[in-house]
Scaffold this active site. Sequence first.
Site, mmCIF file in Angstrom:
data_model
loop_
_atom_site.group_PDB
_atom_site.id
_atom_site.type_symbol
_atom_site.label_atom_id
_atom_site.label_comp_id
_atom_site.label_asym_id
_atom_site.label_seq_id
_atom_site.Cartn_x
_atom_site.Cartn_y
_atom_site.Cartn_z
ATOM 1 N N ASP A 1 -17.210 6.883 -1.744
ATOM 2 C CA ASP A 1 -16.018 6.771 -0.891
ATOM 3 C C ASP A 1 -15.873 8.099 -0.144
ATOM 4 O O ASP A 1 -16.573 9.075 -0.457
ATOM 5 C CB ASP A 1 -14.787 6.494 -1.785
ATOM 6 C CG ASP A 1 -13.558 6.053 -0.987
ATOM 7 O OD1 ASP A 1 -13.657 5.886 0.252
ATOM 8 O OD2 ASP A 1 -12.493 5.888 -1.614
ATOM 9 N N ARG B 1 -13.205 -9.096 1.275
ATOM 10 C CA ARG B 1 -11.780 -8.837 1.011
ATOM 11 C C ARG B 1 -10.967 -10.089 1.360
ATOM 12 O O ARG B 1 -10.046 -10.483 0.645
ATOM 13 C CB ARG B 1 -11.284 -7.643 1.838
ATOM 14 C CG ARG B 1 -11.832 -6.281 1.459
ATOM 15 C CD ARG B 1 -11.264 -5.782 0.142
ATOM 16 N NE ARG B 1 -9.810 -5.660 0.165
ATOM 17 C CZ ARG B 1 -9.128 -4.611 0.637
ATOM 18 N NH1 ARG B 1 -9.783 -3.560 1.095
ATOM 19 N NH2 ARG B 1 -7.800 -4.584 0.611
ATOM 20 N N CYS C 1 -16.335 1.232 0.441
ATOM 21 C CA CYS C 1 -15.159 0.407 0.760
ATOM 22 C C CYS C 1 -14.734 0.547 2.217
ATOM 23 O O CYS C 1 -13.999 -0.305 2.732
ATOM 24 C CB CYS C 1 -14.004 0.743 -0.172
ATOM 25 S SG CYS C 1 -13.420 2.439 -0.037
ATOM 26 N N ARG D 1 0.883 -1.183 0.000
ATOM 27 C CA ARG D 1 0.000 0.000 0.000
ATOM 28 C C ARG D 1 0.907 1.216 0.000
ATOM 29 O O ARG D 1 1.686 1.417 0.939
ATOM 30 C CB ARG D 1 -0.914 -0.015 1.233
ATOM 31 C CG ARG D 1 -1.634 1.310 1.433
ATOM 32 C CD ARG D 1 -2.739 1.220 2.438
ATOM 33 N NE ARG D 1 -3.869 0.502 1.888
ATOM 34 C CZ ARG D 1 -5.101 0.547 2.392
ATOM 35 N NH1 ARG D 1 -5.347 1.261 3.466
ATOM 36 N NH2 ARG D 1 -6.087 -0.126 1.843
ATOM 37 N N HIS E 1 -7.326 0.747 -6.568
ATOM 38 C CA HIS E 1 -7.558 -0.126 -5.396
ATOM 39 C C HIS E 1 -8.188 -1.436 -5.895
ATOM 40 O O HIS E 1 -9.345 -1.728 -5.627
ATOM 41 C CB HIS E 1 -8.465 0.585 -4.394
ATOM 42 C CG HIS E 1 -8.425 0.016 -3.010
ATOM 43 N ND1 HIS E 1 -7.637 -1.068 -2.656
ATOM 44 C CD2 HIS E 1 -9.094 0.374 -1.879
ATOM 45 C CE1 HIS E 1 -7.820 -1.329 -1.381
ATOM 46 N NE2 HIS E 1 -8.688 -0.485 -0.879
ATOM 47 N N GLN F 1 -10.013 -4.149 -3.631
ATOM 48 C CA GLN F 1 -11.331 -3.729 -3.141
ATOM 49 C C GLN F 1 -12.409 -3.977 -4.194
ATOM 50 O O GLN F 1 -13.495 -4.470 -3.887
ATOM 51 C CB GLN F 1 -11.293 -2.245 -2.771
ATOM 52 C CG GLN F 1 -12.598 -1.746 -2.183
ATOM 53 C CD GLN F 1 -12.906 -2.360 -0.829
ATOM 54 O OE1 GLN F 1 -12.116 -2.272 0.082
ATOM 55 N NE2 GLN F 1 -14.074 -2.999 -0.708
#
Length: 304
Positions: free
Chosen positions: A218, A286, A258, A102, A129, A132
Amino acid sequence: MRHFLQFSDLNAAECAYLFERAALIKKKFKAYEKHHSLVDRTLAMIFEKASTRTRVSFEAGMYQLGGSVVHLTTGDSQLGRAEPIEDSAKVISRMVDLVMIRTYEQSKLERFAANSRVPVINGLTNEFHPCQILADIFTYIEHRGSIRGKTVAWVGDGNNMANTWLQAADLLGFKVHVSTPSGYEIDQSVAGLRRPESYQVFKNPLDACHQADLVTTDVWTSMGFEAENEVRKKAFARWCVDTEMMSAARPDALFMHCLPAHRGEEVSAEVIDGGQSVVWDEAENRLHVQKALMEWLLLGQQTT
Ligand code: CP
């Protein structure tokens, strides 16, 4: 050797395999049945930004597959003391079987991957991402079946999640209705679409939600953009997914986020805690899709 640096690194058949495999792995997990396909394999997890879901799902997932993990952050490794990313990649990838990162710029992840002897997974960058979105589409399939031909409404920032939804739509044959405030639009060139018709831009977020099968959003301020928080709060005030937006969508529309979420900003409490929200399934998934992904990157397609 394959990496998973962005969603478009997969093809449609590989996505279908991963979703089927994740369903099997999830079923076994729920039945407390062992699934130790990665015994003696080690995953290095490198975090240059904070995480709850990504850390727990990759770490728990690797242990559940019979492997082990090493956790590194910028603060507790030489990554934070300017060791070149290329050197870090050469060293770390001689000691582990798989790396999840990340970080900030996608280019940094790509430089690591170019110097790695083992597969590298994108655990979030400024641009994408992909883990996700794998979980989100798997969640959609669990609840509603195939996403092909459906419409996803993206309400809010033209950020890494939005870019990744575009790539997934391009690949899997659905459409994304995008509504962002002025100045926060998606840069289509980042996603690199082959089918530009797979997305449509709307000025009014309510119009983007019209007849959508899935509404998603988001936070207004993604990690790394905190200095813009107050300006963004003003710009994004009309981009809150509320009951009016959900009413514009199809009656059986799902809501996804998310997480982490800011109730009263990008989503109302009624929506995220309401009957159309599947955010907890989305977060749990996930774990299952990433177990399927790690297994596939290390072993290829499995039949047992
Ligand atoms: N959705 C997500 O990536 O969560 P974390 O930031 O907690 O890992």
